[in-house]
Design a protein around this motif. Structure first.
Motif, PDB file in Angstrom:
ATOM      1  N   LEU A   1       0.791  -1.224   0.000  1.00 58.29           N
ATOM      2  CA  LEU A   1       0.000   0.000   0.000  1.00 58.29           C
ATOM      3  C   LEU A   1       0.830   1.284   0.000  1.00 58.29           C
ATOM      4  O   LEU A   1       0.692   2.117  -0.893  1.00 58.29           O
ATOM      5  N   LEU A   2       1.659   1.456   1.023  1.00 56.92           N
ATOM      6  CA  LEU A   2       2.397   2.725   1.143  1.00 56.92           C
ATOM      7  C   LEU A   2       3.398   2.921   0.008  1.00 56.92           C
ATOM      8  O   LEU A   2       3.406   3.979  -0.633  1.00 56.92           O
ATOM      9  N   PHE A   3       4.243   1.947  -0.218  1.00 58.57           N
ATOM     10  CA  PHE A   3       5.289   2.117  -1.226  1.00 58.57           C
ATOM     11  C   PHE A   3       4.723   2.387  -2.619  1.00 58.57           C
ATOM     12  O   PHE A   3       5.202   3.292  -3.305  1.00 58.57           O
ATOM     13  N   PRO A   4       3.706   1.639  -3.064  1.00 57.99           N
ATOM     14  CA  PRO A   4       3.123   1.967  -4.374  1.00 57.99           C
ATOM     15  C   PRO A   4       2.534   3.383  -4.410  1.00 57.99           C
ATOM     16  O   PRO A   4       2.650   4.078  -5.424  1.00 57.99           O
ATOM     17  N   ALA A   5       1.932   3.821  -3.303  1.00 57.65           N
ATOM     18  CA  ALA A   5       1.376   5.182  -3.256  1.00 57.65           C
ATOM     19  C   ALA A   5       2.477   6.223  -3.388  1.00 57.65           C
ATOM     20  O   ALA A   5       2.324   7.222  -4.102  1.00 57.65           O
ATOM     21  N   ILE A   6       3.594   5.969  -2.725  1.00 58.37           N
ATOM     22  CA  ILE A   6       4.730   6.886  -2.818  1.00 58.37           C
ATOM     23  C   ILE A   6       5.278   6.904  -4.241  1.00 58.37           C
ATOM     24  O   ILE A   6       5.567   7.965  -4.797  1.00 58.37           O
ATOM     25  N   LYS A   7       5.392   5.723  -4.837  1.00 53.20           N
ATOM     26  CA  LYS A   7       5.939   5.648  -6.196  1.00 53.20           C
ATOM     27  C   LYS A   7       5.040   6.337  -7.222  1.00 53.20           C
ATOM     28  O   LYS A   7       5.538   6.841  -8.233  1.00 53.20           O
ATOM     29  N   GLU A   8       3.728   6.362  -6.954  1.00 54.19           N
ATOM     30  CA  GLU A   8       2.801   7.037  -7.868  1.00 54.19           C
ATOM     31  C   GLU A   8       3.148   8.517  -8.042  1.00 54.19           C
ATOM     32  O   GLU A   8       2.909   9.095  -9.097  1.00 54.19           O
ATOM     33  N   ASN A   9       3.690   9.124  -6.998  1.00 55.24           N
ATOM     34  CA  ASN A   9       4.061  10.544  -7.068  1.00 55.24           C
ATOM     35  C   ASN A   9       5.288  10.776  -7.943  1.00 55.24           C
ATOM     36  O   ASN A   9       5.565  11.902  -8.341  1.00 55.24           O
ATOM     37  N   ASN A  10       6.038   9.711  -8.181  1.00 57.61           N
ATOM     38  CA  ASN A  10       7.200   9.763  -9.069  1.00 57.61           C
ATOM     39  C   ASN A  10       8.217  10.833  -8.664  1.00 57.61           C
ATOM     40  O   ASN A  10       8.792  11.515  -9.511  1.00 57.61           O
ATOM     41  N   ILE A  11       8.446  10.955  -7.361  1.00 57.63           N
ATOM     42  CA  ILE A  11       9.485  11.855  -6.847  1.00 57.63           C
ATOM     43  C   ILE A  11      10.749  11.007  -6.712  1.00 57.63           C
ATOM     44  O   ILE A  11      10.795  10.061  -5.916  1.00 57.63           O
ATOM     45  N   PRO A  12      11.781  11.317  -7.537  1.00 57.68           N
ATOM     46  CA  PRO A  12      12.961  10.432  -7.616  1.00 57.68           C
ATOM     47  C   PRO A  12      13.579  10.065  -6.257  1.00 57.68           C
ATOM     48  O   PRO A  12      13.915   8.900  -6.037  1.00 57.68           O
ATOM     49  N   GLU A  13      13.715  11.015  -5.359  1.00 59.21           N
ATOM     50  CA  GLU A  13      14.335  10.738  -4.065  1.00 59.21           C
ATOM     51  C   GLU A  13      13.497   9.723  -3.270  1.00 59.21           C
ATOM     52  O   GLU A  13      14.035   8.812  -2.651  1.00 59.21           O
ATOM     53  N   GLU A  14      12.186   9.872  -3.315  1.00 59.24           N
ATOM     54  CA  GLU A  14      11.305   8.949  -2.596  1.00 59.24           C
ATOM     55  C   GLU A  14      11.300   7.569  -3.246  1.00 59.24           C
ATOM     56  O   GLU A  14      11.332   6.553  -2.547  1.00 59.24           O
ATOM     57  N   VAL A  15      11.272   7.526  -4.558  1.00 53.25           N
ATOM     58  CA  VAL A  15      11.289   6.245  -5.277  1.00 53.25           C
ATOM     59  C   VAL A  15      12.576   5.485  -4.967  1.00 53.25           C
ATOM     60  O   VAL A  15      12.552   4.272  -4.713  1.00 53.25           O
ATOM     61  N   ALA A  16      13.698   6.194  -4.938  1.00 47.13           N
ATOM     62  CA  ALA A  16      14.983   5.558  -4.632  1.00 47.13           C
ATOM     63  C   ALA A  16      14.981   4.975  -3.213  1.00 47.13           C
ATOM     64  O   ALA A  16      15.454   3.848  -3.000  1.00 47.13           O
ATOM     65  N   LEU A  17      14.443   5.717  -2.258  1.00 44.49           N
ATOM     66  CA  LEU A  17      14.363   5.213  -0.885  1.00 44.49           C
ATOM     67  C   LEU A  17      13.474   3.975  -0.806  1.00 44.49           C
ATOM     68  O   LEU A  17      13.830   2.984  -0.156  1.00 44.49           O
ATOM     69  N   VAL A  18      12.338   4.033  -1.459  1.00 42.28           N
ATOM     70  CA  VAL A  18      11.423   2.890  -1.458  1.00 42.28           C
ATOM     71  C   VAL A  18      12.121   1.650  -2.009  1.00 42.28           C
ATOM     72  O   VAL A  18      12.017   0.561  -1.430  1.00 42.28           O
ATOM     73  N   ASP A  19      12.848   1.795  -3.100  1.00 44.14           N
ATOM     74  CA  ASP A  19      13.550   0.646  -3.687  1.00 44.14           C
ATOM     75  C   ASP A  19      14.568   0.055  -2.704  1.00 44.14           C
ATOM     76  O   ASP A  19      14.702  -1.166  -2.604  1.00 44.14           O
ATOM     77  N   ILE A  20      15.251   0.916  -1.970  1.00 49.71           N
ATOM     78  CA  ILE A  20      16.216   0.449  -0.963  1.00 49.71           C
ATOM     79  C   ILE A  20      15.487  -0.320   0.141  1.00 49.71           C
ATOM     80  O   ILE A  20      15.918  -1.402   0.557  1.00 49.71           O
ATOM     81  N   PHE A  21      14.377   0.232   0.611  1.00 53.78           N
ATOM     82  CA  PHE A  21      13.650  -0.412   1.703  1.00 53.78           C
ATOM     83  C   PHE A  21      13.065  -1.756   1.280  1.00 53.78           C
ATOM     84  O   PHE A  21      13.060  -2.703   2.074  1.00 53.78           O
ATOM     85  N   ILE A  22      12.602  -1.855   0.058  1.00 48.53           N
ATOM     86  CA  ILE A  22      12.094  -3.139  -0.439  1.00 48.53           C
ATOM     87  C   ILE A  22      13.211  -4.175  -0.446  1.00 48.53           C
ATOM     88  O   ILE A  22      13.027  -5.326  -0.030  1.00 48.53           O
ATOM     89  N   GLU A  23      14.370  -3.783  -0.899  1.00 45.85           N
ATOM     90  CA  GLU A  23      15.520  -4.703  -0.917  1.00 45.85           C
ATOM     91  C   GLU A  23      15.905  -5.114   0.501  1.00 45.85           C
ATOM     92  O   GLU A  23      16.219  -6.280   0.759  1.00 45.85           O
ATOM     93  N   GLU A  24      15.872  -4.179   1.433  1.00 41.53           N
ATOM     94  CA  GLU A  24      16.199  -4.515   2.825  1.00 41.53           C
ATOM     95  C   GLU A  24      15.174  -5.464   3.431  1.00 41.53           C
ATOM     96  O   GLU A  24      15.535  -6.346   4.221  1.00 41.53           O
ATOM     97  N   HIS A  25      13.913  -5.328   3.048  1.00 44.90           N
ATOM     98  CA  HIS A  25      12.898  -6.287   3.511  1.00 44.90           C
ATOM     99  C   HIS A  25      13.274  -7.696   3.036  1.00 44.90           C
ATOM    100  O   HIS A  25      13.173  -8.668   3.798  1.00 44.90           O
ATOM    101  N   LYS A  26      13.696  -7.816   1.782  1.00 45.64           N
ATOM    102  CA  LYS A  26      14.085  -9.120   1.235  1.00 45.64           C
ATOM    103  C   LYS A  26      15.279  -9.700   1.997  1.00 45.64           C
ATOM    104  O   LYS A  26      15.287 -10.883   2.346  1.00 45.64           O
ATOM    105  N   ILE A  27      16.277  -8.869   2.245  1.00 44.22           N
ATOM    106  CA  ILE A  27      17.467  -9.318   2.979  1.00 44.22           C
ATOM    107  C   ILE A  27      17.077  -9.764   4.387  1.00 44.22           C
ATOM    108  O   ILE A  27      17.537 -10.806   4.868  1.00 44.22           O
ATOM    109  N   SER A  28      16.210  -8.994   5.020  1.00 38.67           N
ATOM    110  CA  SER A  28      15.818  -9.329   6.399  1.00 38.67           C
ATOM    111  C   SER A  28      15.110 -10.681   6.449  1.00 38.67           C
ATOM    112  O   SER A  28      15.294 -11.444   7.404  1.00 38.67           O
ATOM    113  N   ARG A  29      14.326 -10.991   5.441  1.00 39.29           N
ATOM    114  CA  ARG A  29      13.628 -12.287   5.411  1.00 39.29           C
ATOM    115  C   ARG A  29      14.621 -13.452   5.370  1.00 39.29           C
ATOM    116  O   ARG A  29      14.374 -14.510   5.950  1.00 39.29           O
TER     117      ARG A  29
END
Length: 177
Positions: free
Chosen positions: A61-89
């Protein structure tokens, strides 16, 4: 509840689980036997609350909503956090496997890596991503997220299960902290 405030509140519970995990690792390193049942419960809390509920809300929910705004700095952060979720698993899977095999050193190694990753991850979300999201997301989008978050808690996690998980981490807090 406001969706960003909800996530920050959940972060406090995840941090509590990290402190329990940290203390358990300290005790094991000091020569105490690993309490497999307690560590299974920590992993259960992490998998169901931190990952399925909290990360689930962010990723679906949150990350796709943030990406919809297409603000490069926010999109880059979201991509990092998604990758960290994968690593944490991966760390959590290794912890669970180590508990079942009674391999304390492997459990500790993965638990410590998980703790370090999640502590930094949570701090960066709270300090950077969430304030950016609050500024860039419309009131309508925040309301939509609030409804979506409630749906996750009610229909995916289950209302009673959410409270059970809260009780579980509080019990572990009493034992370890």
């Amino acid at each position: 509840m406001h969706p960003i405030k909800d996530l920050v509140k959940e972060h406090a519970l995840v941090k509590l689980a990290l402190r329990v995990l940290e203390k358990a690792c300290d005790q094991i390193e000091a020569g105490k036997d690993m309490n497999q049942e307690d560590m299974r419960n920590v992993v259960l809390f992490i998998r169901e609350f931190a990952d399925k509920c909290h990360h689930g809300k962010e990723e679906a929910l949150l990350f796709p909503a943030i990406k919809e705004n297409n603000i490069p700095e926010e999109v880059a952060l979201v991509d990092i956090f998604i990758e960290e979720h994968k690593i944490s698993r991966g760390f959590v899977k290794n912890m669970a496997d180590a508990i079942e095999a009674s391999l304390s050193p492997i459990f500790i190694e993965n638990a410590r890596k998980y703790i370090q990753l999640l502590d930094q991850h949570i701090d960066r979300e709270n300090q950077f991503l969430f304030p950016m999201a609050e500024k860039s997301l419309s009131e309508d989008k925040l309301k939509e997220l609030e409804v979506g978050f409630e749906n996750v808690e009610k229909n995916i996690i289950g209302e009673k299960r959410h409270q059970e998980l809260f009780g579980l981490i509080q019990n572990l807090k009493e034992i370890y902290l």
